[in-house]
Design a protein around this motif. Structure first.
Motif, short mmCIF file in Angstrom:
data_model
loop_
_atom_site.label_atom_id
_atom_site.label_comp_id
_atom_site.label_asym_id
_atom_site.label_seq_id
_atom_site.Cartn_x
_atom_site.Cartn_y
_atom_site.Cartn_z
N UNK A 84 34.91 67.71 41.48
CA UNK A 84 34.04 67.48 42.63
C UNK A 84 33.42 66.09 42.53
N UNK A 85 33.49 65.34 43.64
CA UNK A 85 32.88 64.01 43.67
C UNK A 85 31.37 64.17 43.90
N UNK A 86 30.64 63.05 43.81
CA UNK A 86 29.18 63.08 44.02
C UNK A 86 28.85 63.70 45.39
N UNK B 201 28.65 68.67 34.92
CA UNK B 201 28.60 67.44 35.73
C UNK B 201 28.10 66.22 34.95
N UNK B 202 28.48 65.05 35.46
CA UNK B 202 28.06 63.78 34.86
C UNK B 202 26.67 63.45 35.37
N UNK B 203 25.71 63.39 34.46
CA UNK B 203 24.34 63.07 34.88
C UNK B 203 24.07 61.57 34.81
N UNK C 267 21.65 63.46 41.47
CA UNK C 267 21.88 62.86 40.14
C UNK C 267 23.09 63.45 39.46
N UNK C 268 24.03 63.96 40.25
CA UNK C 268 25.28 64.48 39.68
C UNK C 268 26.41 63.62 40.25
N UNK C 269 27.04 62.83 39.37
CA UNK C 269 27.95 61.78 39.85
C UNK C 269 29.42 62.18 39.86
N UNK C 270 29.69 63.42 39.60
CA UNK C 270 31.06 63.94 39.55
C UNK C 270 31.03 65.11 38.59
N UNK C 271 31.93 66.08 38.75
CA UNK C 271 31.86 67.21 37.82
C UNK C 271 33.08 68.11 37.87
N UNK C 272 33.20 68.92 36.82
CA UNK C 272 34.32 69.87 36.71
C UNK C 272 33.80 71.26 37.07
N UNK C 273 34.42 71.84 38.08
CA UNK C 273 34.07 73.22 38.44
C UNK C 273 35.16 74.14 37.88
N UNK C 274 34.76 75.02 36.96
CA UNK C 274 35.72 75.93 36.33
C UNK C 274 35.53 77.33 36.86
#
Ligand SMILES: Cc1cc2nc3c(=O)[nH]c(=O)nc-3n(C[C@H](O)[C@H](O)[C@H](O)COP(=O)(O)OP(=O)(O)OC[C@H]3O[C@@H](n4cnc5c(N)ncnc54)[C@H](O)[C@@H]3O)c2cc1C
Length: 400
Positions: A156-158, A129-131, A169-176
């Motif tokens: 995944x969005x925030x 995720x984007x911190x 504090x996770x602004x978007x991320x890749x779930x694999x």
């Protein structure tokens, strides 16, 4: 080189799983494996499966180098994002490296099953995720690169992250979908023991001091004054390989890790997830198979063991604070430790021959994917021993 502080969690949890004698008489073999960490254990297993006569030596107790300190997250994701690796080495090669790490996870799972391992191999999803808000654009780029390379990923969005994982504090991320974890200390011990039953000879407190290359064979001179005559040496000497190879090929740094008390709620919420982020240095997190929560990170760009170990309490405190911020919960720390870590210019390992070493291969599975790279090396070594090339030889070679 001092590779770790004194009490990594795995050493305390497992104790001394097996011990081996030192070598005091001359021996001969087809393959001498130097280094009894997770890499040496995997390569020894491969060579034994090829029907070769193998000896493995280690200058410490077996599995007492970095493999005793590792947090053993098994990821197909390399420290360098796929979109950047593509720019560095080309699309085909970059995708092949990511795919090799993905396949390595399943291969390790099968191997764990094959030897009835109790090292807690568990398939998990991986969440990157984007911190920082400014990291979202590049992470989205990475998501598209992975998606077009055929990896099973979701964005995944925030809000979705908050809802699904309750992270702040996770602004978007890749779930694999692909990922796993294991107790690498325990697994390396198990794999070595399995192979001693098939004829692998292991000697610890036995250091390789010097190599003499003769016409027909190579002779390894040991710290115990004994010698081993061998056809090939495979160096699985971890970060200490930097003391053998003259040119600088890896940046050594220090990393820190903490493990919580057993926490049922935390374990139940995150047992199927590996988590890491875009912070620099990044944080890496997972549960352990005995119900604890583990966080690592806070890397420092030096390897001085005294300076490193003096920082353990301060770094533990920082890791705890990061946990508090992300999970809005207290962290009750049970164990903390530090270890040497390696970072290469392209996030890839160094696996192959080196022009200064005759009759030898090196398997240096560095970086956040050290373990999966070492699994890939099993297949590579097998190809080379059978005089075939391997598609990844070029990507992982010295002097690239
Ligand atoms: C805190 C931490 C977290 C990590 N997290 C991850 C992670 O999540 N996922 C991942 O994949 N990787 C991770 N890593 C990296 C991973 O731990 C390493 O890639 C891996 O353990 C290296 O295994 P190895 O067998 O190559 O090296 P080691 O375990 O260090 O084994 C090398 C062995 O060689 C022996 N040796 C050296 N020189 C000689 C000689 N001359 N003669 C005889 N023996 C010799 C040493 O005594 C040592 O036992 C992490 C590392 C640390 C420290």
């Amino acid at each position: 080189m001092d590779l770790k502080s004194h009490e990594p969690f795995w050493l305390v949890k497992n104790g001394l799983l097996s011990t081996y004698p030192s070598l005091h008489k001359d021996e001969s073999c087809d393959i001498l494996i130097v280094g009894g960490g997770i890499t040496g254990a995997l390569i020894a297993h491969q060579c034994m499966s090829e029907g070769l006569k193998c000896i493995l030596i280690d200058k410490r107790e077996i599995v007492n180098g970095s493999s005793a300190a590792t947090t053993s997250m098994l990821q197909y994701e390399i420290d360098i994002p796929l979109y950047r690796l593509k720019e560095l080495i080309g699309t085909e090669a970059a995708v092949a490296c990511y795919q090799a790490c993905s396949q390595a996870i399943d291969k390790l799972g099968k191997l764990a099953q094959h030897i009835d391992s109790e090292a807690g191999f568990r398939k998990k999803h991986s969440f990157y995720y984007a911190s920082r808000k400014k990291d979202v654009a590049n992470l989205l780029k990475e998501y598209h690169a992975r998606q077009s390379a055929g990896f099973e990923v979701n964005w995944l969005s925030e809000q979705e992250i908050k809802h699904k994982f309750d992270l702040t504090g996770a602004y978007g991320g890749i779930l694999s979908k692909q990922g796993a974890s294991i107790d690498a200390f325990c697994f390396a011990h198990e794999l070595l023991k399995h192979n001693t039953q098939k004829g692998l000879k292991i000697y610890d407190k036995t250091e390789l001091i010097r190599v003499i290359n003769k016409k027909q064979r190579t002779v390894a001179v040991l710290s115990t004054a004994a010698k081993i005559a061998t056809k090939k040496i495979i160096y699985c000497t971890g970060y200490e390989t930097t003391e053998l190879i003259p040119e600088k090929f890896v940046e050594l740094l220090s990393t820190f890790a903490i493990v919580s008390e057993v926490d049922e709620t935390l374990y139940n919420s995150y047992q199927d997830l590996l988590i890491w982020n875009t912070a620099q240095p990044y944080l890496y997190m997972r549960t352990t198979d005995d119900g604890r929560f583990l966080i690592g990170g806070e890397d420092e760009p030096f390897k001085d063991p005294i300076k490193r170990d003096n920082l353990i309490d301060q770094k533990s405190h920082k890791l705890e604070k990061s946990f508090n911020k992300i999970f809005n919960k207290p962290f009750y720390c049970d164990f903390n430790w530090a270890g040497t870590f390696g970072s290469t210019k392209d996030g890839l390992p160094y696996i192959g021959e080196h022009k200064k070493f005759k009759n030898a291969y090196f398997v240096c599975g560095f970086g956040g994917n050290g373990i999966t790279f070492s699994v890939t090396a099993m297949e590579m070594v097998s190809c080379w021993l059978n005089r075939k090339d391997h598609a990844l030889s070029k990507c992982f070679r010295f002097g690239r």
